[in-house]
Design a protein around this motif. Structure first.
Motif, PDB file in Angstrom:
ATOM      1  N   GLY A  80       0.853  -1.189   0.000  1.00  0.00           N
ATOM      2  CA  GLY A  80       0.000   0.000   0.000  1.00  0.00           C
ATOM      3  C   GLY A  80       0.881   1.228   0.000  1.00  0.00           C
ATOM      4  N   ASP A  81       0.753   2.018   1.028  1.00  0.00           N
ATOM      5  CA  ASP A  81       1.603   3.187   1.188  1.00  0.00           C
ATOM      6  C   ASP A  81       1.556   3.594   2.660  1.00  0.00           C
ATOM      7  N   ILE A  82       2.190   4.713   2.973  1.00  0.00           N
ATOM      8  CA  ILE A  82       2.230   5.142   4.376  1.00  0.00           C
ATOM      9  C   ILE A  82       0.823   5.440   4.893  1.00  0.00           C
ATOM     10  N   ALA A  83      -0.049   5.925   4.016  1.00  0.00           N
ATOM     11  CA  ALA A  83      -1.429   6.202   4.437  1.00  0.00           C
ATOM     12  C   ALA A  83      -2.140   4.912   4.846  1.00  0.00           C
ATOM     13  N   PHE A  84      -1.883   3.826   4.114  1.00  0.00           N
ATOM     14  CA  PHE A  84      -2.499   2.546   4.466  1.00  0.00           C
ATOM     15  C   PHE A  84      -1.976   2.048   5.805  1.00  0.00           C
ATOM     16  N   ILE A  85      -0.665   2.140   6.016  1.00  0.00           N
ATOM     17  CA  ILE A  85      -0.069   1.709   7.285  1.00  0.00           C
ATOM     18  C   ILE A  85      -0.662   2.529   8.434  1.00  0.00           C
ATOM     19  N   THR A  86      -0.779   3.820   8.232  1.00  0.00           N
ATOM     20  CA  THR A  86      -1.366   4.693   9.252  1.00  0.00           C
ATOM     21  C   THR A  86      -2.820   4.314   9.515  1.00  0.00           C
ATOM     22  N   SER A  87      -3.543   3.965   8.454  1.00  0.00           N
ATOM     23  CA  SER A  87      -4.962   3.603   8.623  1.00  0.00           C
ATOM     24  C   SER A  87      -5.120   2.344   9.476  1.00  0.00           C
ATOM     25  N   LEU A  88      -4.134   1.447   9.419  1.00  0.00           N
ATOM     26  CA  LEU A  88      -4.209   0.235  10.249  1.00  0.00           C
ATOM     27  C   LEU A  88      -4.269   0.605  11.727  1.00  0.00           C
ATOM     28  N   ALA A  89      -3.405   1.516  12.136  1.00  0.00           N
ATOM     29  CA  ALA A  89      -3.373   1.941  13.545  1.00  0.00           C
ATOM     30  C   ALA A  89      -4.630   2.710  13.911  1.00  0.00           C
ATOM     31  N   ASN A  90      -5.165   3.459  12.959  1.00  0.00           N
ATOM     32  CA  ASN A  90      -6.349   4.280  13.242  1.00  0.00           C
ATOM     33  C   ASN A  90      -7.649   3.479  13.285  1.00  0.00           C
ATOM     34  N   LYS A  91      -7.654   2.272  12.730  1.00  0.00           N
ATOM     35  CA  LYS A  91      -8.869   1.455  12.708  1.00  0.00           C
ATOM     36  C   LYS A  91      -9.175   0.804  14.049  1.00  0.00           C
ATOM     37  N   VAL A  92      -8.176   0.731  14.915  1.00  0.00           N
ATOM     38  CA  VAL A  92      -8.336   0.023  16.186  1.00  0.00           C
ATOM     39  C   VAL A  92      -8.182   1.014  17.333  1.00  0.00           C
ATOM     40  N   PRO A  93      -9.261   1.281  18.074  1.00  0.00           N
ATOM     41  CA  PRO A  93      -9.151   2.241  19.171  1.00  0.00           C
ATOM     42  C   PRO A  93      -8.318   1.728  20.348  1.00  0.00           C
TER      43      PRO A  93
END
Length: 166
Positions: A80-93
């Motif tokens: 993916g890209d850095i945005a995808f990696i960041t989204s992984l962390a943001n999906k889980v509270p």
């Protein structure tokens, strides 16, 4: 013949990876219960492998180190890209439901393995040119099922140990 979708839960896989990103200590429990092959998506397998590599080399596991390592091995674009990696962390509270995510990923992996074994048997049954005898096909299927059963038993034992420690 109806073509059915292979068992998977992409959201649960992402939740496992996201949980590791928000609390790198969870890698120890996850790595005891899940193998790289338990992830359906190739990109998720790559990310989990890199997380394991970072942990093995005693490096931090976070968005920055993960994307840096993925860039270093020329795999960032592949996953993916850095945005995808960041989204992984943001999906889980939080990591509160990590055990549930792990169980979902493991269950879907087991079901995929069962499907693959059944497909193997089906293909060998229809392959009249095969040098394999029915006994050989059944022996191979038994070996594969036995290996899968051992993996299932190990998972259940680990879950029982985990529950008794809590």
């Amino acid at each position: 013949m109806i073509k059915r979708e292979i068992p998977k839960n992409i959201e649960a896989e992402e939740a496992v990876l996201g949980s590791i990103l928000i609390n790198q200590e969870t890698i120890y429990g996850v790595s005891e219960l899940l193998d790289i092959e338990d992830f359906y998506r190739k990109s998720h397998r790559t990310i989990f492998k890199v997380m394991l590599d970072l942990n093995t080399t005693k490096k931090a596991i976070d968005i920055i180190t993960l994307t840096d390592y993925l860039t270093h091995i020329s795999k960032l674009e592949e996953v993916g890209d850095i945005a995808f990696i960041t989204s992984l962390a943001n999906k889980v509270p939080s990591t509160a439901n990590l055990k549930h995510y792990i169980n979902i990923v493991k269950e879907k992996s087991m079901l995929r393995n069962i499907v693959h074994i059944a497909e193997y048997m089906e293909n060998m049954g229809y392959d009249s040119e095969s040098i394999d005898t029915p006994e050989t096909v059944l022996d191979k299927a038994e070996q594969l099922l036995s290996k899968l059963t051992k993996k299932l038993v190990t998972t259940k034992v680990n879950n029982i140990k985990e529950q008794t420690l809590n």
